[in-house]
Enzyme design. Sequence first.
Site, PDB file in Angstrom:
ATOM      1  N   HIS A  54      78.178   8.984  41.574  1.00  0.00           N
ATOM      2  CA  HIS A  54      77.211   8.578  42.610  1.00  0.00           C
ATOM      3  C   HIS A  54      77.507   7.143  43.083  1.00  0.00           C
ATOM      4  O   HIS A  54      77.448   6.855  44.278  1.00  0.00           O
ATOM      5  CB  HIS A  54      75.784   8.597  42.049  1.00  0.00           C
ATOM      6  CG  HIS A  54      75.285   9.938  41.614  1.00  0.00           C
ATOM      7  ND1 HIS A  54      74.996  10.226  40.298  1.00  0.00           N
ATOM      8  CD2 HIS A  54      75.016  11.075  42.311  1.00  0.00           C
ATOM      9  CE1 HIS A  54      74.556  11.473  40.205  1.00  0.00           C
ATOM     10  NE2 HIS A  54      74.568  12.016  41.406  1.00  0.00           N
ATOM     11  N   GLN A 104      79.540  22.351  48.958  1.00  0.00           N
ATOM     12  CA  GLN A 104      78.404  21.646  49.567  1.00  0.00           C
ATOM     13  C   GLN A 104      78.892  20.697  50.666  1.00  0.00           C
ATOM     14  O   GLN A 104      78.285  20.607  51.742  1.00  0.00           O
ATOM     15  CB  GLN A 104      77.657  20.866  48.489  1.00  0.00           C
ATOM     16  CG  GLN A 104      76.612  19.909  49.033  1.00  0.00           C
ATOM     17  CD  GLN A 104      75.810  19.276  47.913  1.00  0.00           C
ATOM     18  OE1 GLN A 104      74.844  19.844  47.440  1.00  0.00           O
ATOM     19  NE2 GLN A 104      76.217  18.091  47.482  1.00  0.00           N
TER      20      GLN A 104
HETATM   21  P1  AMP Z   1      73.775  15.270  42.828  1.00  0.00           P
HETATM   22  O1  AMP Z   1      72.897  14.155  42.369  1.00  0.00           O
HETATM   23  O2  AMP Z   1      74.447  16.000  41.714  1.00  0.00           O
HETATM   24  O3  AMP Z   1      73.096  16.167  43.827  1.00  0.00           O
HETATM   25  O4  AMP Z   1      74.964  14.603  43.621  1.00  0.00           O
HETATM   26  C1  AMP Z   1      74.723  13.710  44.678  1.00  0.00           C
HETATM   27  C2  AMP Z   1      76.026  13.407  45.346  1.00  0.00           C
HETATM   28  O5  AMP Z   1      76.931  12.821  44.412  1.00  0.00           O
HETATM   29  C3  AMP Z   1      76.734  14.655  45.900  1.00  0.00           C
HETATM   30  O6  AMP Z   1      77.311  14.334  47.149  1.00  0.00           O
HETATM   31  C4  AMP Z   1      77.766  14.921  44.852  1.00  0.00           C
HETATM   32  O7  AMP Z   1      78.898  15.609  45.371  1.00  0.00           O
HETATM   33  C5  AMP Z   1      78.153  13.513  44.449  1.00  0.00           C
HETATM   34  N1  AMP Z   1      78.785  13.527  43.132  1.00  0.00           N
HETATM   35  C6  AMP Z   1      78.306  14.093  42.002  1.00  0.00           C
HETATM   36  N2  AMP Z   1      79.197  13.961  40.992  1.00  0.00           N
HETATM   37  C7  AMP Z   1      80.264  13.305  41.505  1.00  0.00           C
HETATM   38  C8  AMP Z   1      81.523  12.878  40.980  1.00  0.00           C
HETATM   39  N3  AMP Z   1      81.867  13.107  39.711  1.00  0.00           N
HETATM   40  N4  AMP Z   1      82.373  12.232  41.805  1.00  0.00           N
HETATM   41  C9  AMP Z   1      82.034  12.001  43.100  1.00  0.00           C
HETATM   42  N5  AMP Z   1      80.878  12.374  43.660  1.00  0.00           N
HETATM   43  C10 AMP Z   1      80.000  13.015  42.893  1.00  0.00           C
END
Ligand code: AMP
Length: 280
Positions: A39, A155
């Site tokens: 994030h 997504q």
């Molecule tokens: P989430 O809180 O899981 O809904 O993720 C929020 C955002 O963070 C989304 O755009 C995810 O794709 C991104 N995200 C989650 N994990 C990672 C990661 N390991 N590397 C890069 N972006 C991430």
Amino acid sequence: MIPPIVRTKAELRAQVANWKAAGETVGVVPTMGALHQGHLSLVRAAEEACDRVIVTIFVNPKQFNNPEDLENYPRTENEDAQKLSHHRVDMVYVPGPDEIYPAGFATNISISGLTEVLCGAHRPGHFDGVATVVTKLFTQTRADQAFFGEKDFQQLQVVTRLAVDLDLMTKVVGCPTIREEDGLAMSSRNLLLSDRARIKAPVLSETMEDMADGLRAGQTLAELKADAEKRILAAGFNKVEYLDLRACDDLSLLETPTRPARLLAAVWLAGVRLIDNIAV
Ligand code: AMP
């Protein structure tokens, strides 16, 4: 300094109106909280590209197809705010469910094609929930750019399509997956893994990397996939939900990487669903 936490749409709108009146650009990083370095890499990208940065934290009930999963999803707001204090974040928008879905809310945004495969096929309603909340967050924040991780590759494609199709004013920017040292893609759900399961988890990315090497070396997908599934199950995973080679642009199935392609997987390990994908 901990950035201001805003919980209402009215307050958000008033602040954004001031920024826009001053000619400033706004970047948004939509999240469900339990923030990690993945994030924070999106936050850094937003800092570099935009004058103002909004991080949203909303555990969106509409995108959970399983009530137990929604209940168990990690919630760590205080720690999240602390982590953001090391960044140039102007606002953390943390709306409650009633702020996003007030009584009488009846609109659903649905994207065809892209959402019918992979996670869409296994999590009914999931991408409608994502699309609906993302549309609302884009219009509420009036963001010029929104930053999403390739970690959730499907997504990212869905949200990109949505923004184009609905003429939203927000440009979707994709950012690379951030991994732990042992290769496990960072995810809020990793917090749900027991110590024993956490040790096994990197087998997923290791297997996918080896599969990608095999494809590059000309081995057939069928053979590589059968071996990969065996290896993942032998390592103690409960189930391989999907392990596919697909075209980056329309997510159609491929047998060989004849155009830009991705290996994408969803697996279950000790009751936790993990997803990953890598470029081939
Ligand atoms: P989430 O809180 O899981 O809904 O993720 C929020 C955002 O963070 C989304 O755009 C995810 O794709 C991104 N995200 C989650 N994990 C990672 C990661 N390991 N590397 C890069 N972006 C991430």
